[in-house]
Structure formats: structure tokens, C-alpha cells
Design a protein around this motif. Structure first.
Motif: not given
Length: 84
Positions: A59-69
Motif C-alpha cells: 500500500g505504501c509503495t503503490a501510494l508513492a508510485l501513484m503520487l510520483e505519477h
């Protein structure tokens, strides 16, 4: 597929590290909830903690990737340079 690997692999590694650190100090057979033993074996406690930490890490990693995107200065979203 690349995004899935970017989420699963780092969270898997971190989950393994934190599961080891957690159970260096806590015995999973001694964990109680509301004063009652939870009824897990040691191996069950290790597995449950590992998968819970892995899902939290995902969840944390997916959120970081989403924010980066969705970041405005991302190269894919940068405006094309104007010719002079």
C-alpha cells in the motif's frame, strides 16, 4: 507488469526485514488480544505478520508510485519545448 514488480518486490524485502526485527523482540506464541491468547502457532504468527507487513508495504509503495505519477513536473507530463 513493471509497476507490479515495482510495488511487490521492495515491499517484500522490507516485510522480511521488519518481520525479523519484530520477532527478535516478540514471541508470536505469547501474543494476546483482550487478555486471551490469539491461538496462533509460532509459524502461523510469523506468516500472519509477514503477510500483514507485506500488504502494508504494498500500500505504501503503490501510494508513492501513484503520487510520483501524478506529480506535475514528471517528465511524461512536462510540456514540449517551444522551438525558437
Amino acid at each position: 507488469m513493471r509497476h507490479l514488480a515495482l510495488v511487490l518486490w521492495p515491499s517484500f524485502l522490507v516485510s522480511g526485514i521488519f518481520t525479523g526485527l519484530l520477532f527478535a523482540f516478540v514471541d508470536p506464541a505469547g501474543i494476546e488480544l483482550a487478555g486471551q491468547p490469539i491461538g496462533l502457532t509460532r509459524m502461523g504468527g510469523y506468516a500472519a505478520a509477514f503477510f500483514a507487513l507485506w500488504m502494508f508495504g504494498c500500500g505504501c509503495t503503490a501510494l508513492a508510485l501513484m503520487l510520483e505519477h501524478y506529480r506535475g513536473d514528471h517528465p511524461r507530463h512536462a510540456p514540449a519545448p517551444h522551438p525558437h
